[in-house]
Design an enzyme around this catalytic site. Structure first.
Site, PDB file in Angstrom:
ATOM      1  CG  ASP A  25      -2.078   0.931   1.108  1.00 37.98           C
ATOM      2  OD1 ASP A  25      -2.340   1.418  -0.010  1.00 37.98           O
ATOM      3  OD2 ASP A  25      -2.713   1.200   2.132  1.00 37.98           O
TER       4      ASP A  25
ATOM      5  CG  LEU B  19      10.377 -16.711  -3.704  1.00 32.81           C
ATOM      6  CD1 LEU B  19      10.647 -16.737  -2.199  1.00 32.81           C
ATOM      7  CD2 LEU B  19      10.617 -15.294  -4.223  1.00 32.81           C
TER       8      LEU B  19
ATOM      9  CG  HIS C 288       0.054   1.815  -9.247  1.00 38.39           C
ATOM     10  ND1 HIS C 288      -0.147   1.465  -7.939  1.00 38.39           N
ATOM     11  CD2 HIS C 288      -1.066   2.502  -9.619  1.00 38.39           C
ATOM     12  CE1 HIS C 288      -1.331   1.917  -7.535  1.00 38.39           C
ATOM     13  NE2 HIS C 288      -1.908   2.551  -8.532  1.00 38.39           N
TER      14      HIS C 288
HETATM   15  C1  FPP Z   1      -2.040   0.088  -3.282  1.00 42.79           C
HETATM   16  O1  FPP Z   1      -1.547   1.389  -3.249  1.00 42.79           O
HETATM   17  C2  FPP Z   1      -1.451  -0.620  -4.405  1.00 42.79           C
HETATM   18  C3  FPP Z   1      -2.156  -1.156  -5.430  1.00 42.79           C
HETATM   19  C4  FPP Z   1      -3.618  -1.095  -5.536  1.00 42.79           C
HETATM   20  C5  FPP Z   1      -1.461  -1.806  -6.531  1.00 42.79           C
HETATM   21  C6  FPP Z   1      -0.227  -2.540  -6.134  1.00 42.79           C
HETATM   22  C7  FPP Z   1       0.519  -2.833  -7.334  1.00 42.79           C
HETATM   23  C8  FPP Z   1       1.867  -2.797  -7.450  1.00 42.79           C
HETATM   24  C9  FPP Z   1       2.826  -2.558  -6.374  1.00 42.79           C
HETATM   25  C10 FPP Z   1       2.467  -3.022  -8.722  1.00 42.79           C
HETATM   26  C11 FPP Z   1       2.716  -4.482  -8.916  1.00 42.79           C
HETATM   27  C12 FPP Z   1       1.637  -4.867  -9.737  1.00 42.79           C
HETATM   28  C13 FPP Z   1       1.610  -5.838 -10.552  1.00 42.79           C
HETATM   29  C14 FPP Z   1       0.578  -5.673 -11.548  1.00 42.79           C
HETATM   30  C15 FPP Z   1       2.488  -7.046 -10.491  1.00 42.79           C
HETATM   31  P1  FPP Z   1      -2.568   2.559  -3.401  1.00 42.79           P
HETATM   32  O2  FPP Z   1      -2.711   2.881  -4.839  1.00 42.79           O
HETATM   33  O3  FPP Z   1      -3.852   2.219  -2.726  1.00 42.79           O
HETATM   34  O4  FPP Z   1      -1.839   3.716  -2.652  1.00 42.79           O
HETATM   35  P2  FPP Z   1      -2.489   4.866  -1.783  1.00 42.79           P
HETATM   36  O5  FPP Z   1      -3.085   4.211  -0.564  1.00 42.79           O
HETATM   37  O6  FPP Z   1      -1.324   5.726  -1.428  1.00 42.79           O
HETATM   38  O7  FPP Z   1      -3.494   5.565  -2.631  1.00 42.79           O
END
Ligand code: FPP
Length: 241
Positions: free
Chosen positions: A16, A127, A33
């Site tokens: 997150d 892994l 992301h």
């Molecule tokens: C949450 O942060 C994150 C996500 C919804 C996406 C997580 C994805 C990745 C780390 C990329 C890896 C992905 C793949 C496709 C392998 P948020 O967007 O909710 O952050 P915020 O809480 O700061 O808004």
């Protein structure tokens, strides 16, 4: 003897904070992301030397479809690009990739990307990397229960566990959530019954090997009782009975 749990074999991560990381830099959320993918690569590379054999990450939840359409399509693009770029390295490193979640609603291109990546890495064993994509814990439990009901199988804890999408691996020992939020957000609801939870204030793109080690150190200090007492675990219960 108390059971030794100093190293988690299976860690699960709620990655997150990508959006906030980008906003703080006046960048579009999708930049967060993209940076998150780099962090994921670093953390996955760091796991085998720390004796972790399974990593399960929450990459796209059943509820993430409700995000702005450009963010959803951006995440799909990131996944497709990351797969075409990273699978050869995962191969070299012995990482087995599995995608956990519903394939409904995914484009033919994304579905093919997932299937190809799973097939290409199927014989790797250093892994296991489980990527929860279009996944929700409630979806998983409801799907498993419906399948058992349809086949006339009695629903028990054992049969339901075996019908869930992560039945092939042990439950997570440790769940790490970054981004200073303290909830599970519909991630692995069944499998985390006895997982240790660790919350990091870092935003996911800022999470690194040192942060992982801090989580592992914290985990090593926990006493996992699985519903028993400390005395039972240390063998003192007989003396007191
Ligand atoms: C949450 O942060 C994150 C996500 C919804 C996406 C997580 C994805 C990745 C780390 C990329 C890896 C992905 C793949 C496709 C392998 P948020 O967007 O909710 O952050 P915020 O809480 O700061 O808004």
């Amino acid at each position: 003897m108390a059971e030794q749990h100093s190293v988690p074999r299976h860690i699960a991560i709620v990655m997150d904070g990508n959006g906030r990381w980008a906003s703080k830099r006046f960048l579009p959320r999708i930049a967060g992301h993209n940076k998150g993918v780099e962090t994921l690569k670093r953390i996955v590379s760091a796991c085998p030397s720390r004796k972790i054999d399974t990593v399960t990450v929450f990459a796209f939840s059943s509820e993430n479809w409700n995000r702005p359409v450009e963010e959803v399509s951006g995440l799909m693009d990131i996944l497709a690009m990351a797969l075409s770029r990273e699978v050869p390295k995962l191969q070299r490193d012995g990482v087995r990739l599995r995608f956990i979640g519903s394939r409904e609603g995914l484009s033919a291109r994304v579905k093919k990307g997932l299937e190809d990546a799973e097939a290409a890495t199927a014989s790797n064993s250093v892994l296991s990397l489980n990527v929860c994509f279009n996944y929700g814990g409630r979806w998983d439990i409801a799907t498993a229960a419906a399948r058992l009901a349809a086949s006339g199988t009695p629903i028990t804890e054992e049969s339901l566990s075996q019908a869930l999408s992560l039945a092939f691996c042990s439950d997570p020992d440790l769940v790490i959530r970054t981004g200073h939020e303290m909830r599970l957000s519909n991630f692995l609801l069944w499998q985390t019954a006895y997982s240790e939870l660790y919350f990091s204030e870092l935003l996911w793109p800022d999470f690194d090997e040192a942060a992982l080690d801090a989580a592992l150190l914290d985990y090593a200090s926990r006493e996992r009782r699985f519903g028993k007492t400390s005395d039972q675990l240390s063998g003192n219960s007989a003396a007191k009975a």
